[in-house]
Design an enzyme around this catalytic site. Sequence first.
Site, short mmCIF file in Angstrom:
data_model
loop_
_atom_site.label_atom_id
_atom_site.label_comp_id
_atom_site.label_asym_id
_atom_site.label_seq_id
_atom_site.Cartn_x
_atom_site.Cartn_y
_atom_site.Cartn_z
N SER A 24 37.71 -6.62 -21.87
CA SER A 24 38.97 -5.91 -21.68
C SER A 24 39.14 -5.49 -20.22
CB SER A 24 39.04 -4.69 -22.59
OG SER A 24 39.06 -5.12 -23.93
N ASN A 92 42.45 -18.56 -27.45
CA ASN A 92 42.74 -17.53 -28.45
C ASN A 92 42.54 -16.16 -27.81
OD1 ASN A 92 43.41 -16.28 -30.79
ND2 ASN A 92 41.58 -16.87 -31.93
N GLY A 94 43.88 -12.91 -26.65
CA GLY A 94 44.98 -11.94 -26.71
C GLY A 94 45.15 -11.21 -25.39
N GLN A 171 48.10 -4.39 -27.31
CA GLN A 171 48.19 -5.28 -26.14
C GLN A 171 49.64 -5.46 -25.68
OE1 GLN A 171 46.09 -8.81 -27.41
NE2 GLN A 171 44.10 -7.81 -27.30
N SER A 199 44.75 1.02 -31.88
CA SER A 199 43.84 0.68 -30.77
C SER A 199 44.19 1.46 -29.50
CB SER A 199 43.89 -0.82 -30.47
OG SER A 199 43.74 -1.60 -31.62
N ASP A 316 37.38 -3.35 -32.97
CA ASP A 316 36.38 -4.41 -32.77
C ASP A 316 34.98 -3.94 -33.19
OD1 ASP A 316 38.54 -5.72 -31.74
OD2 ASP A 316 37.81 -5.86 -29.68
N GLU A 344 41.13 -12.86 -34.53
CA GLU A 344 40.64 -14.24 -34.46
C GLU A 344 40.73 -14.95 -35.80
OE1 GLU A 344 39.94 -11.88 -32.61
OE2 GLU A 344 38.87 -12.45 -30.78
N HIS A 388 34.02 -15.03 -32.98
CA HIS A 388 32.79 -14.59 -32.32
C HIS A 388 32.18 -13.35 -32.98
CE1 HIS A 388 35.33 -11.72 -29.61
NE2 HIS A 388 36.10 -12.19 -30.56
N ARG A 389 33.05 -12.39 -33.37
CA ARG A 389 32.50 -11.15 -33.95
C ARG A 389 31.92 -11.37 -35.35
NH1 ARG A 389 33.30 -7.99 -29.94
NH2 ARG A 389 35.25 -8.21 -28.80
N LYS A 414 33.39 -16.91 -26.97
CA LYS A 414 34.66 -16.24 -26.62
C LYS A 414 34.41 -15.01 -25.74
CE LYS A 414 39.09 -14.83 -28.67
NZ LYS A 414 39.41 -13.48 -28.28
O1 LIG Z 1 43.63 -4.56 -24.93
C1 LIG Z 1 42.51 -5.01 -25.20
O2 LIG Z 1 41.67 -5.27 -24.32
C2 LIG Z 1 42.15 -5.20 -26.62
C3 LIG Z 1 42.83 -4.55 -27.62
C4 LIG Z 1 42.49 -4.66 -29.05
O3 LIG Z 1 43.48 -5.44 -29.68
P1 LIG Z 1 44.75 -4.82 -30.49
O4 LIG Z 1 45.43 -3.88 -29.61
O5 LIG Z 1 45.54 -6.05 -30.79
O6 LIG Z 1 44.18 -4.15 -31.72
C5 LIG Z 1 41.12 -5.31 -29.25
O7 LIG Z 1 40.97 -5.69 -30.60
C6 LIG Z 1 40.95 -6.53 -28.37
O8 LIG Z 1 39.70 -7.14 -28.57
C7 LIG Z 1 41.01 -6.12 -26.91
C1 LIG Z 2 40.55 -9.17 -31.06
C2 LIG Z 2 39.80 -9.68 -30.09
O1 LIG Z 2 40.23 -10.41 -29.05
P1 LIG Z 2 41.65 -10.62 -28.34
O2 LIG Z 2 41.47 -10.12 -26.95
O3 LIG Z 2 41.90 -12.08 -28.39
O4 LIG Z 2 42.69 -9.82 -29.08
C3 LIG Z 2 38.33 -9.44 -30.11
O5 LIG Z 2 37.66 -9.74 -29.09
O6 LIG Z 2 37.78 -8.96 -31.11
#
Ligand SMILES: O=C(O)C1=C[C@@H](OP(=O)(O)O)[C@@H](O)[C@H](O)C1
Ligand SMILES: C=C(OP(=O)(O)O)C(=O)O
Length: 429
Positions: A24, A92, A94, A171, A199, A316, A344, A388-389, A414
């Site tokens: 992140s 994949n 995010g 996100q 989150s 996570d 994922e 991965h998790r 990942k």
């Molecule tokens: O902003 C980030 O770095 C993340 C936010 C979380 O996702 P969500 O906000 O979709 O729950 C988390 O699950 C992801 O692994 C990383």
């Molecule tokens: C949800 C995850 O990843 P992403 O950054 O693709 O959302 C994760 O790493 O558990």
Amino acid sequence: MEEVRVIKPIKKVGGTVSLPGSKSISNRALLLAALSRGTTHLKNLLVAEDTDMMIGALKELGVKLEQHGDEVIVQGCEGNFPVKRADLFLGNSGTSMRPLASALAFSGGEYVLDGVQRMRERPMGHLVEALNSIGAQIVCLGEQGFPPLKIYPSTRITSDVVHVKGNVSSQFASGLLMAAPLVAPSQGLNIIIDGELVSSPYVSLTCKLMARFGVIVSIDVETYVVPSHPYISPGEMMVEADASSASYFLALGALVGPLTVKGVGRDSLQGDAAFVEYLAKTGASVIRGENWIKTAPSIYGPKLQGIDEDFRQIPDAAMTIAAIAPMCEGPTTLRGIASWRVKETDRIEAMAKELRKVGCQITSGSDWLRIVPPEKLQGATFDTYKDHRMAMCMSLIAAGGVEVEIRDPGCVAKTFPDYFERLASVIKE
Ligand SMILES: O=C(O)C1=C[C@@H](OP(=O)(O)O)[C@@H](O)[C@H](O)C1
Ligand SMILES: C=C(OP(=O)(O)O)C(=O)O
């Protein structure tokens, strides 16, 4: 033939393990460095699929970037990406897809953002609606509300207020926040999060990192006020170790430790550093230093205790609590985990299916999962759903004294390519 990783029963782990950089923080730092004035030297960056996606995209956009292992030097382009037409493949990831969609929406270029099949099933609708409501021109090329996205040139924000829903993914808010300073009107942009924010520690992380790059967001309840202000490179930035990756080792320490993880601790910027507060509720022994955490089995009894908690702040690391539930005394209930369904894989379904293989009784709903441990744990061959998790979580079952097999172990790439090697390095018996 599909690859399978066999993990023998783990009776004892020990020592200290250092971990790769936070996904992140790495992906935010890379993007903010590209959006900045000046050159940024990033150290201890995560080298994995998700950061490869962000780095690859920035290079395609014409950002000058030099990588030497976990050190990357980024020449900022102040958000004025030299390449004005590109098709970006984001796997994949995010943390690449949502922030890049936001950063490119007002960059005056024409771009397509796409990913693997699962990325095409992960929601984007709330973010696209938010961006289009303030003058962006983004269309979904396939199913509405999902990638691939086509961004048409736009440079002008048409309002100083934007609403975004917070209940599906944080996100979306993080993406809007990072893009905002470079395109906000002179009075700033008010980003209003409608409804619940899942989150939420990840949005705090976004604001903290923006501050490192010279932009201070003021927060008034659910409104984030972002000034019109350039990003200024901090020059050098050290990425702390990944707190979600740490959770697997901290859980092992609690089951068959003691074990110390280095690089993340009391002063962490990451929400998942709070994982140990939940782990402590199982009875595990936890000690935290400035940038290390040590866990050990409970001093109160031979087994950890199942817990019933809301995990919406640490989605996570919450998976790690589910993975140790079969080895706990009494049931474990995870609440507030609706977002698991759009990650994922559908992680509630996947976790339920795999934990049944070891003898657990499972019940679940749209946003919860209840795990009743078996009287006698069984070894199993686990499917990992390109997640991965799931692979890392299921490896922990070996600490229940049974042999396990992990299908497609390579999916850990990942976020943690050498997970299994680091796991082997802490096993003592
Ligand atoms: O902003 C980030 O770095 C993340 C936010 C979380 O996702 P969500 O906000 O979709 O729950 C988390 O699950 C992801 O692994 C990383
Ligand atoms: C949800 C995850 O990843 P992403 O950054 O693709 O959302 C994760 O790493 O558990």
